[in-house]
Design a protein around this motif. Structure first.
Motif, PDB file in Angstrom:
ATOM      1  N   ARG A   1      -4.457  14.626  -5.836  1.00 31.12           N
ATOM      2  CA  ARG A   1      -5.228  14.343  -4.628  1.00 31.12           C
ATOM      3  C   ARG A   1      -4.530  13.236  -3.874  1.00 31.12           C
ATOM      4  O   ARG A   1      -4.082  12.267  -4.476  1.00 31.12           O
ATOM      5  CB  ARG A   1      -6.631  13.846  -5.001  1.00 31.12           C
ATOM      6  N   LEU A   2      -4.470  13.389  -2.544  1.00 33.05           N
ATOM      7  CA  LEU A   2      -3.868  12.345  -1.721  1.00 33.05           C
ATOM      8  C   LEU A   2      -4.702  11.065  -1.853  1.00 33.05           C
ATOM      9  O   LEU A   2      -5.922  11.100  -1.832  1.00 33.05           O
ATOM     10  CB  LEU A   2      -3.845  12.795  -0.247  1.00 33.05           C
ATOM     11  N   HIS A   3      -4.014   9.936  -2.017  1.00 32.90           N
ATOM     12  CA  HIS A   3      -4.713   8.648  -2.057  1.00 32.90           C
ATOM     13  C   HIS A   3      -3.742   7.554  -1.655  1.00 32.90           C
ATOM     14  O   HIS A   3      -2.542   7.807  -1.465  1.00 32.90           O
ATOM     15  CB  HIS A   3      -5.294   8.388  -3.448  1.00 32.90           C
ATOM     16  N   TYR A   4      -4.261   6.353  -1.513  1.00 32.43           N
ATOM     17  CA  TYR A   4      -3.442   5.192  -1.157  1.00 32.43           C
ATOM     18  C   TYR A   4      -3.564   4.181  -2.284  1.00 32.43           C
ATOM     19  O   TYR A   4      -4.671   3.784  -2.640  1.00 32.43           O
ATOM     20  CB  TYR A   4      -3.925   4.593   0.167  1.00 32.43           C
ATOM     21  N   ASP A   5      -2.434   3.791  -2.873  1.00 32.63           N
ATOM     22  CA  ASP A   5      -2.453   2.804  -3.948  1.00 32.63           C
ATOM     23  C   ASP A   5      -2.318   1.418  -3.340  1.00 32.63           C
ATOM     24  O   ASP A   5      -1.313   1.104  -2.694  1.00 32.63           O
ATOM     25  CB  ASP A   5      -1.327   3.090  -4.943  1.00 32.63           C
TER      26      ASP A   5
ATOM     27  N   VAL B   1       5.744   9.584  -2.890  1.00 33.43           N
ATOM     28  CA  VAL B   1       5.175   8.250  -2.695  1.00 33.43           C
ATOM     29  C   VAL B   1       5.855   7.616  -1.485  1.00 33.43           C
ATOM     30  O   VAL B   1       7.086   7.630  -1.386  1.00 33.43           O
ATOM     31  CB  VAL B   1       5.416   7.359  -3.945  1.00 33.43           C
ATOM     32  N   LEU B   2       5.060   7.076  -0.562  1.00 34.03           N
ATOM     33  CA  LEU B   2       5.567   6.477   0.679  1.00 34.03           C
ATOM     34  C   LEU B   2       5.064   5.038   0.760  1.00 34.03           C
ATOM     35  O   LEU B   2       3.884   4.781   0.487  1.00 34.03           O
ATOM     36  CB  LEU B   2       5.050   7.310   1.853  1.00 34.03           C
ATOM     37  N   VAL B   3       5.949   4.102   1.122  1.00 34.94           N
ATOM     38  CA  VAL B   3       5.518   2.706   1.281  1.00 34.94           C
ATOM     39  C   VAL B   3       4.848   2.593   2.652  1.00 34.94           C
ATOM     40  O   VAL B   3       5.507   2.497   3.678  1.00 34.94           O
ATOM     41  CB  VAL B   3       6.687   1.710   1.135  1.00 34.94           C
ATOM     42  N   TRP B   4       3.510   2.636   2.642  1.00 32.92           N
ATOM     43  CA  TRP B   4       2.748   2.691   3.887  1.00 32.92           C
ATOM     44  C   TRP B   4       2.624   1.314   4.561  1.00 32.92           C
ATOM     45  O   TRP B   4       2.619   1.198   5.768  1.00 32.92           O
ATOM     46  CB  TRP B   4       1.361   3.289   3.616  1.00 32.92           C
ATOM     47  N   ASP B   5       2.532   0.270   3.731  1.00 30.88           N
ATOM     48  CA  ASP B   5       2.519  -1.086   4.294  1.00 30.88           C
ATOM     49  C   ASP B   5       2.936  -2.064   3.215  1.00 30.88           C
ATOM     50  O   ASP B   5       2.756  -1.790   2.027  1.00 30.88           O
ATOM     51  CB  ASP B   5       1.122  -1.457   4.809  1.00 30.88           C
TER      52      ASP B   5
ATOM     53  N   VAL C   1       0.880  -1.166   0.000  1.00 32.78           N
ATOM     54  CA  VAL C   1       0.000   0.000   0.000  1.00 32.78           C
ATOM     55  C   VAL C   1       0.915   1.212   0.000  1.00 32.78           C
ATOM     56  O   VAL C   1       1.762   1.360   0.892  1.00 32.78           O
ATOM     57  CB  VAL C   1      -0.934   0.037   1.232  1.00 32.78           C
ATOM     58  N   GLN C   2       0.790   2.067  -1.023  1.00 34.04           N
ATOM     59  CA  GLN C   2       1.632   3.250  -1.129  1.00 34.04           C
ATOM     60  C   GLN C   2       0.801   4.511  -0.947  1.00 34.04           C
ATOM     61  O   GLN C   2      -0.210   4.703  -1.624  1.00 34.04           O
ATOM     62  CB  GLN C   2       2.364   3.256  -2.475  1.00 34.04           C
ATOM     63  N   LYS C   3       1.224   5.341  -0.005  1.00 33.30           N
ATOM     64  CA  LYS C   3       0.578   6.640   0.181  1.00 33.30           C
ATOM     65  C   LYS C   3       1.142   7.564  -0.884  1.00 33.30           C
ATOM     66  O   LYS C   3       2.358   7.680  -1.032  1.00 33.30           O
ATOM     67  CB  LYS C   3       0.899   7.166   1.584  1.00 33.30           C
ATOM     68  N   HIS C   4       0.278   8.198  -1.651  1.00 34.44           N
ATOM     69  CA  HIS C   4       0.712   8.963  -2.818  1.00 34.44           C
ATOM     70  C   HIS C   4       0.038  10.332  -2.794  1.00 34.44           C
ATOM     71  O   HIS C   4      -1.169  10.435  -2.956  1.00 34.44           O
ATOM     72  CB  HIS C   4       0.333   8.166  -4.089  1.00 34.44           C
ATOM     73  N   ASP C   5       0.853  11.348  -2.548  1.00 37.13           N
ATOM     74  CA  ASP C   5       0.322  12.709  -2.474  1.00 37.13           C
ATOM     75  C   ASP C   5       0.434  13.366  -3.842  1.00 37.13           C
ATOM     76  O   ASP C   5       1.279  14.220  -4.087  1.00 37.13           O
ATOM     77  CB  ASP C   5       1.075  13.510  -1.402  1.00 37.13           C
ATOM     78  N   ALA C   6      -0.427  12.929  -4.754  1.00 35.71           N
ATOM     79  CA  ALA C   6      -0.460  13.484  -6.108  1.00 35.71           C
ATOM     80  C   ALA C   6      -1.434  14.656  -6.110  1.00 35.71           C
ATOM     81  O   ALA C   6      -1.609  15.305  -5.092  1.00 35.71           O
ATOM     82  CB  ALA C   6      -0.865  12.408  -7.091  1.00 35.71           C
TER      83      ALA C   6
ATOM     84  N   VAL D   1      -7.157   4.125  -3.659  1.00 37.74           N
ATOM     85  CA  VAL D   1      -8.150   4.218  -2.582  1.00 37.74           C
ATOM     86  C   VAL D   1      -8.032   5.621  -1.969  1.00 37.74           C
ATOM     87  O   VAL D   1      -7.090   5.889  -1.219  1.00 37.74           O
ATOM     88  CB  VAL D   1      -7.888   3.130  -1.513  1.00 37.74           C
ATOM     89  N   PRO D   2      -8.959   6.546  -2.291  1.00 34.88           N
ATOM     90  CA  PRO D   2      -8.799   7.941  -1.832  1.00 34.88           C
ATOM     91  C   PRO D   2      -8.633   8.061  -0.320  1.00 34.88           C
ATOM     92  O   PRO D   2      -7.785   8.822   0.146  1.00 34.88           O
ATOM     93  CB  PRO D   2     -10.086   8.624  -2.311  1.00 34.88           C
TER      94      PRO D   2
END
Ligand code: MN
Length: 229
Positions: free
Chosen positions: A41-45, A100-104, A34-39, A59-60
């Protein structure tokens, strides 16, 4: 790999640090990330490895641990396997520009045939990550409300890992699982997490948001008490 045609067509690998997908991962297996992506709009890929690529959904609001909370998940193009290790900044002007941040990350195990699940629009699986664990469902909704992108819902299953007080795990545990950085650390180009005071004790974090709010109110009240006195 024709599966990555759309992914590659959208990106200029001379300009973006994202992987082109030419390199095979060191440890093949059923990974998820799951990558947090502050494009824009912030969302989680949310990405699941299947057949040599990462199936992907944006996933917004990010995943929730509360089975009553359904999170919109827009299907996006398949990504290369080594994208799962990507953390950094997509440059201005490039597709998906932003940090992009590796959230999990961890492994996933389908509980029913995933190919049939993709066709029928219902995937059931277990996650074994650092933050997300246990059963989850991805359910395709009827209609395609945003252009030609499939709309799905990401839902936590009812099991011992579910929690009604930790529905906002993305806010409670914001740090990268590979670098300990925040999305701001990454955006500002810091290689290591900036030293910061820890606003939440582990006990409070486990107990959830309601406890945190109580703590915040209490400390604000004592601050005001001090100022008043
Ligand atoms: Mn994204």
């Amino acid at each position: 790999m024709t599966r990555l045609k759309t992914y590659r067509a959208k990106r200029d690998f001379a300009r973006t640090p994202e992987p082109s997908g030419e390199k095979l991962p060191e440890e093949p297996g059923a990974s998820f990330v799951v990558q947090k992506h502050d494009a824009r709009r912030l969302h989680y890929d949310f990405r699941l490895e299947l057949d040599g690529v990462l199936l992907s959904w944006a996933v917004p609001k990010g995943p929730s641990l509360d089975p009553a909370t359904k999170r919109l998940a827009m299907r996006t193009e398949d990504h290369p396997l080594d994208y799962g290790g990507f953390e950094g900044v997509i440059p201005e002007g490039e597709y998906g520009a932003g940090p992009v941040l590796v959230w999990d990350r961890g492994s996933w195990l389908p509980e029913a045939d995933p190919h049939e699940g993709l066709r029928k629009g219902h995937l059931v699986f277990r996650l074994s990550g650092e933050k997300l664990r246990g059963r989850f469902h991805l359910v395709r909704t009827r209609g395609y409300p945003r252009g030609d992108r499939e709309s799905w819902l990401l839902i936590k299953g009812h099991d011992e890992e579910a929690s009604t007080t930790r529905e906002e795990i993305v806010e409670e545990e914001p740090l990268s699982v590979i670098s300990g950085r925040t999305i701001e650390d990454i955006a500002e180009g810091r290689k290591a997490p900036r030293r910061r005071s820890r606003p939440m004790s582990p006990r409070v974090t486990r107990r959830g948001r309601k406890v945190n709010e109580a703590v915040t109110k209490r400390s604000r009240a004592s601050e005001e008490g001090k100022r008043g006195g």
